[in-house]
Design a protein around this motif. Structure first.
Motif, PDB file in Angstrom:
ATOM      1  N   HIS A 275       0.822  -1.207   0.000  1.00 19.34           N
ATOM      2  CA  HIS A 275       0.000   0.000   0.000  1.00 19.34           C
ATOM      3  C   HIS A 275       0.861   1.264   0.000  1.00 19.34           C
ATOM      4  O   HIS A 275       0.568   2.231  -0.707  1.00 19.34           O
ATOM      5  CB  HIS A 275      -0.927   0.002   1.215  1.00 19.34           C
ATOM      6  N   GLY A 276       1.918   1.285   0.798  1.00 18.84           N
ATOM      7  CA  GLY A 276       2.777   2.459   0.851  1.00 18.84           C
ATOM      8  C   GLY A 276       3.481   2.715  -0.465  1.00 18.84           C
ATOM      9  O   GLY A 276       3.567   3.859  -0.936  1.00 18.84           O
ATOM     10  N   ALA A 277       3.995   1.647  -1.086  1.00 18.69           N
ATOM     11  CA  ALA A 277       4.687   1.795  -2.372  1.00 18.69           C
ATOM     12  C   ALA A 277       3.743   2.281  -3.458  1.00 18.69           C
ATOM     13  O   ALA A 277       4.113   3.100  -4.304  1.00 18.69           O
ATOM     14  CB  ALA A 277       5.318   0.462  -2.770  1.00 18.69           C
ATOM     15  N   ALA A 278       2.512   1.792  -3.443  1.00 19.01           N
ATOM     16  CA  ALA A 278       1.537   2.239  -4.444  1.00 19.01           C
ATOM     17  C   ALA A 278       1.168   3.700  -4.226  1.00 19.01           C
ATOM     18  O   ALA A 278       1.016   4.464  -5.189  1.00 19.01           O
ATOM     19  CB  ALA A 278       0.286   1.359  -4.384  1.00 19.01           C
ATOM     20  N   ALA A 279       1.043   4.113  -2.965  1.00 16.63           N
ATOM     21  CA  ALA A 279       0.613   5.479  -2.657  1.00 16.63           C
ATOM     22  C   ALA A 279       1.611   6.524  -3.132  1.00 16.63           C
ATOM     23  O   ALA A 279       1.218   7.587  -3.627  1.00 16.63           O
ATOM     24  CB  ALA A 279       0.357   5.631  -1.164  1.00 16.63           C
ATOM     25  N   VAL A 280       2.919   6.268  -2.980  1.00 14.81           N
ATOM     26  CA  VAL A 280       3.906   7.279  -3.358  1.00 14.81           C
ATOM     27  C   VAL A 280       3.981   7.471  -4.864  1.00 14.81           C
ATOM     28  O   VAL A 280       4.563   8.451  -5.337  1.00 14.81           O
ATOM     29  CB  VAL A 280       5.312   6.950  -2.808  1.00 14.81           C
ATOM     30  N   GLN A 281       3.392   6.565  -5.622  1.00 16.68           N
ATOM     31  CA  GLN A 281       3.410   6.696  -7.075  1.00 16.68           C
ATOM     32  C   GLN A 281       2.148   7.379  -7.623  1.00 16.68           C
ATOM     33  O   GLN A 281       1.974   7.489  -8.830  1.00 16.68           O
ATOM     34  CB  GLN A 281       3.595   5.313  -7.716  1.00 16.68           C
ATOM     35  N   LEU A 282       1.286   7.847  -6.692  1.00 16.43           N
ATOM     36  CA  LEU A 282       0.069   8.557  -7.071  1.00 16.43           C
ATOM     37  C   LEU A 282       0.226  10.038  -6.771  1.00 16.43           C
ATOM     38  O   LEU A 282       1.075  10.436  -5.969  1.00 16.43           O
ATOM     39  CB  LEU A 282      -1.126   7.985  -6.312  1.00 16.43           C
ATOM     40  N   SER A 283      -0.593  10.868  -7.386  1.00 14.41           N
ATOM     41  CA  SER A 283      -0.489  12.310  -7.178  1.00 14.41           C
ATOM     42  C   SER A 283      -1.187  12.735  -5.902  1.00 14.41           C
ATOM     43  O   SER A 283      -2.137  12.093  -5.435  1.00 14.41           O
ATOM     44  CB  SER A 283      -1.104  13.058  -8.361  1.00 14.41           C
ATOM     45  N   GLY A 284      -0.699  13.846  -5.324  1.00 16.76           N
ATOM     46  CA  GLY A 284      -1.308  14.406  -4.123  1.00 16.76           C
ATOM     47  C   GLY A 284      -1.371  13.398  -3.009  1.00 16.76           C
ATOM     48  O   GLY A 284      -0.400  12.688  -2.732  1.00 16.76           O
ATOM     49  N   SER A 285      -2.518  13.329  -2.354  1.00 16.92           N
ATOM     50  CA  SER A 285      -2.708  12.341  -1.298  1.00 16.92           C
ATOM     51  C   SER A 285      -3.710  11.282  -1.730  1.00 16.92           C
ATOM     52  O   SER A 285      -4.473  10.755  -0.919  1.00 16.92           O
ATOM     53  CB  SER A 285      -3.186  13.018  -0.005  1.00 16.92           C
ATOM     54  N   ALA A 286      -3.707  10.963  -3.035  1.00 16.63           N
ATOM     55  CA  ALA A 286      -4.592   9.917  -3.544  1.00 16.63           C
ATOM     56  C   ALA A 286      -4.243   8.584  -2.890  1.00 16.63           C
ATOM     57  O   ALA A 286      -3.068   8.278  -2.644  1.00 16.63           O
ATOM     58  CB  ALA A 286      -4.461   9.807  -5.060  1.00 16.63           C
ATOM     59  N   MET A 287      -5.264   7.786  -2.575  1.00 15.56           N
ATOM     60  CA  MET A 287      -5.068   6.491  -1.950  1.00 15.56           C
ATOM     61  C   MET A 287      -5.154   5.378  -2.988  1.00 15.56           C
ATOM     62  O   MET A 287      -5.969   5.448  -3.920  1.00 15.56           O
ATOM     63  CB  MET A 287      -6.127   6.268  -0.866  1.00 15.56           C
ATOM     64  N   PRO A 288      -4.329   4.347  -2.868  1.00 16.25           N
ATOM     65  CA  PRO A 288      -4.331   3.279  -3.876  1.00 16.25           C
ATOM     66  C   PRO A 288      -5.575   2.402  -3.795  1.00 16.25           C
ATOM     67  O   PRO A 288      -6.151   2.199  -2.720  1.00 16.25           O
ATOM     68  CB  PRO A 288      -3.069   2.480  -3.530  1.00 16.25           C
ATOM     69  N   VAL A 289      -5.978   1.880  -4.935  1.00 17.70           N
ATOM     70  CA  VAL A 289      -7.045   0.880  -5.025  1.00 17.70           C
ATOM     71  C   VAL A 289      -6.365  -0.468  -5.264  1.00 17.70           C
ATOM     72  O   VAL A 289      -5.170  -0.534  -5.569  1.00 17.70           O
ATOM     73  CB  VAL A 289      -8.026   1.221  -6.158  1.00 17.70           C
ATOM     74  N   PRO A 290      -7.104  -1.570  -5.109  1.00 15.59           N
ATOM     75  CA  PRO A 290      -6.478  -2.888  -5.259  1.00 15.59           C
ATOM     76  C   PRO A 290      -5.679  -3.074  -6.540  1.00 15.59           C
ATOM     77  O   PRO A 290      -4.639  -3.752  -6.532  1.00 15.59           O
ATOM     78  CB  PRO A 290      -7.678  -3.841  -5.189  1.00 15.59           C
ATOM     79  N   ALA A 291      -6.115  -2.462  -7.633  1.00 14.43           N
ATOM     80  CA  ALA A 291      -5.397  -2.628  -8.900  1.00 14.43           C
ATOM     81  C   ALA A 291      -4.015  -1.985  -8.878  1.00 14.43           C
ATOM     82  O   ALA A 291      -3.153  -2.326  -9.706  1.00 14.43           O
ATOM     83  CB  ALA A 291      -6.224  -2.036 -10.045  1.00 14.43           C
ATOM     84  N   ASP A 292      -3.777  -1.055  -7.948  1.00 15.84           N
ATOM     85  CA  ASP A 292      -2.477  -0.380  -7.860  1.00 15.84           C
ATOM     86  C   ASP A 292      -1.440  -1.203  -7.100  1.00 15.84           C
ATOM     87  O   ASP A 292      -0.245  -0.893  -7.151  1.00 15.84           O
ATOM     88  CB  ASP A 292      -2.632   0.970  -7.144  1.00 15.84           C
ATOM     89  N   LEU A 293      -1.867  -2.219  -6.377  1.00 18.54           N
ATOM     90  CA  LEU A 293      -0.987  -2.931  -5.451  1.00 18.54           C
ATOM     91  C   LEU A 293      -0.177  -4.018  -6.151  1.00 18.54           C
ATOM     92  O   LEU A 293      -0.666  -4.688  -7.062  1.00 18.54           O
ATOM     93  CB  LEU A 293      -1.801  -3.558  -4.322  1.00 18.54           C
ATOM     94  N   ARG A 294       1.057  -4.203  -5.673  1.00 17.80           N
ATOM     95  CA  ARG A 294       1.927  -5.272  -6.176  1.00 17.80           C
ATOM     96  C   ARG A 294       2.546  -6.032  -5.007  1.00 17.80           C
ATOM     97  O   ARG A 294       3.756  -5.976  -4.762  1.00 17.80           O
ATOM     98  CB  ARG A 294       3.026  -4.693  -7.067  1.00 17.80           C
ATOM     99  N   PRO A 295       1.753  -6.765  -4.251  1.00 22.79           N
ATOM    100  CA  PRO A 295       2.297  -7.482  -3.086  1.00 22.79           C
ATOM    101  C   PRO A 295       3.335  -8.524  -3.470  1.00 22.79           C
ATOM    102  O   PRO A 295       4.213  -8.859  -2.663  1.00 22.79           O
ATOM    103  CB  PRO A 295       1.054  -8.131  -2.455  1.00 22.79           C
ATOM    104  N   GLU A 296       3.250  -9.041  -4.699  1.00 22.92           N
ATOM    105  CA  GLU A 296       4.222 -10.054  -5.129  1.00 22.92           C
ATOM    106  C   GLU A 296       5.632  -9.484  -5.240  1.00 22.92           C
ATOM    107  O   GLU A 296       6.627 -10.240  -5.242  1.00 22.92           O
ATOM    108  CB  GLU A 296       3.794 -10.666  -6.465  1.00 22.92           C
ATOM    109  N   ALA A 297       5.759  -8.148  -5.331  1.00 26.59           N
ATOM    110  CA  ALA A 297       7.073  -7.517  -5.453  1.00 26.59           C
ATOM    111  C   ALA A 297       7.687  -7.168  -4.100  1.00 26.59           C
ATOM    112  O   ALA A 297       8.836  -6.739  -4.029  1.00 26.59           O
ATOM    113  CB  ALA A 297       6.965  -6.258  -6.311  1.00 26.59           C
ATOM    114  N   VAL A 298       6.928  -7.347  -3.034  1.00 27.79           N
ATOM    115  CA  VAL A 298       7.416  -7.017  -1.690  1.00 27.79           C
ATOM    116  C   VAL A 298       8.337  -8.119  -1.182  1.00 27.79           C
ATOM    117  O   VAL A 298       8.068  -9.312  -1.368  1.00 27.79           O
ATOM    118  CB  VAL A 298       6.232  -6.825  -0.721  1.00 27.79           C
TER     119      VAL A 298
END
Length: 316
Positions: A275-298
Motif C-alpha cells: 500500500h505504501g509503495a503504491a501510494a507514493v506513485q500517485l499524485s497528491g494524497s490519492a489512496m491506492p485501489v487494489p489494482a495499484d498494489l503489487r504485493p508479489e514484489a514485496v
C-alpha cells in the motif's frame, strides 16, 4: 470494520508546479483537493480497499462541511463532532522530482467540552471494530495525555488500538498500552532520545518502546522500507518504487494496509509495504485501489541483518 479518529483533520489542497521559486508567480500544472489528516487518510485507504470504515473527527465551518462531503463520496462513513472553530486548510506544492513543500495550518482550538465530546463519540460509535486507528497531531486545546485517555477507554471496551502520532502525545500514550504504534525513524529516535543509524538500533529502540507499553512497533524507514517488531519476532521489508510522485499520505496508506490484513505478522507487513509503495506513485494524497498494489514484489525477511546502515540516519 476499522474506525479512525483524527483530532486535527484538514482540507488538503495540492498543486503540482514546474519549480518552486521564491517571490515568483507559480502556475500549477495540476491541482486537487482532498480530505486530510492521518486518520482520515487511513479511512480513505481502507474504503478504497472496499473494507468498511468510519471516520470520527471534529469538523467546523465550510472546510469541515467539504471534508464530510468528499469522504462520503469516497465511501467513508463520517461521524462528525461539530466544533466552533473552522477546520484548517493545508497547502502542498509538489515539484517534478517529487520534492514536497507543505504549509500546515494550526487548526482550531478545541474547548474542554468539545474534547470530552470527541472522546465520548468514539466510545459510542465503536461497535466492535476490528481496530481503532488514532492518528495525527493533537489540535490546540487537547492535552498531550488525550491519546492516552482514548487508548485506555478503547482497551477497556475490548477494542484494539493502533496509534500513529509523535512527541509527548506518543510517549504519554505508551503507559495505556496501545496494541500498535507506527512511528517513522525520526519519531522513533525522538521517543528514545538517541540517534538511529543502523537497522539494529531501530530494532532496539522499538523493543524499548514495547517495554514501555506498546504491543508492537511498525517503523517506517523511508527508502529503507519498514521494520515490524512484535511478540512474533522482528521482520524487515522493502518494496520497489518506480517513480515517487508524492509521499503525502503514503504512511497512512501503509497503516491501512497493515490493519486490513489483520494488523499482525509478516503478511500484514507485506500488505503495508504494498500500500505504501503504491501510494507514493500517485499524485497528491490519492489512496491506492487494489489494482495499484503489487504485493508479489514485496520482500520481507525475518531476523534481518541488524548491522545494515540506514540510508538516512535519524536524529532525535
Amino acid at each position: 470494520m476499522i474506525l479512525t479518529v483524527t483530532p486535527n483533520p484538514s482540507l488538503d489542497r495540492t498543486y503540482e508546479v514546474p519549480s518552486l521559486d521564491r517571490g515568483a508567480v507559480l502556475r500549477a500544472t495540476r491541482d486537487r483537493v482532498d480530505p486530510g489528516g492521518k486518520g482520515v487518510n487511513v479511512s480513505r485507504a481502507v474504503a478504497a480497499a472496499r473494507v468498511l470504515t468510519t471516520a470520527v473527527l471534529p469538523l467546523g465551518g465550510a472546510p469541515g462541511a467539504l471534508i464530510a462531503e468528499l469522504l462520503g463520496a469516497q465511501g467513508v462513513d463520517v461521524t462528525a463532532v461539530t466544533v466552533a472553530g473552522q477546520t484548517r486548510s493545508n497547502v502542498t506544492l509538489v515539484e517534478p522530482d517529487g520534492t514536497v513543500t507543505k504549509i500546515n495550518a494550526p487548526g482550531p482550538e478545541l474547548t474542554a467540552e468539545e474534547s470530552a465530546l470527541l472522546l465520548e463519540t468514539v466510545r459510542t460509535t465503536a461497535d466492535a471494530p476490528a481496530w481503532i486507528a488514532a492518528c495525527g497531531s493533537l489540535p490546540r486545546g487537547l492535552p498531550p495525555e488525550w491519546y492516552a485517555d482514548l487508548v485506555a477507554r478503547a482497551r477497556e471496551a475490548g477494542a484494539k488500538v493502533a496509534l500513529d502520532t509523535s512527541g509527548t502525545a506518543l510517549t504519554a500514550a505508551l503507559a495505556a498500552r496501545p496494541d500498535l504504534i507506527k512511528p517513522n525513524a525520526s519519531e522513533l529516535a525522538q521517543a528514545v532520545g538517541r540517534p538511529l543509524v543502523t537497522l539494529g538500533e531501530v530494532a532496539r529502540a522499538a523493543q524499548e518502546l514495547r517495554s514501555r507499553g506498546a504491543g508492537a512497533v511498525l517503523a517506517s524507514l523511508g527508502a529503507d522500507g519498514q521494520l515490524l517488531v512484535s511478540a512474533e519476532g522482528t521482520f524487515h521489508g522493502t518494496a520497489p518504487v518506480a517513480v515517487v510522485r508524492s509521499d503525502i499520505g503514503a504512511g497512512d496508506a501503509s497503516l491501512a494496509g497493515f490493519l486490513i490484513a489483520g494488523g499482525t505478522g509478516p503478511e500484514a507487513l507485506v500488505s503495508a509495504l504494498a500500500h505504501g509503495a503504491a501510494a507514493v506513485q500517485l499524485s497528491g494524497s490519492a489512496m491506492p485501489v487494489p489494482a495499484d498494489l503489487r504485493p508479489e514484489a514485496v520482500h520481507v525477511t525475518e531476523n534481518p541483518p541488524l548491522d545494515l546502515p540506514l540510508s538516512a540516519p535519524a536524529a532525535p
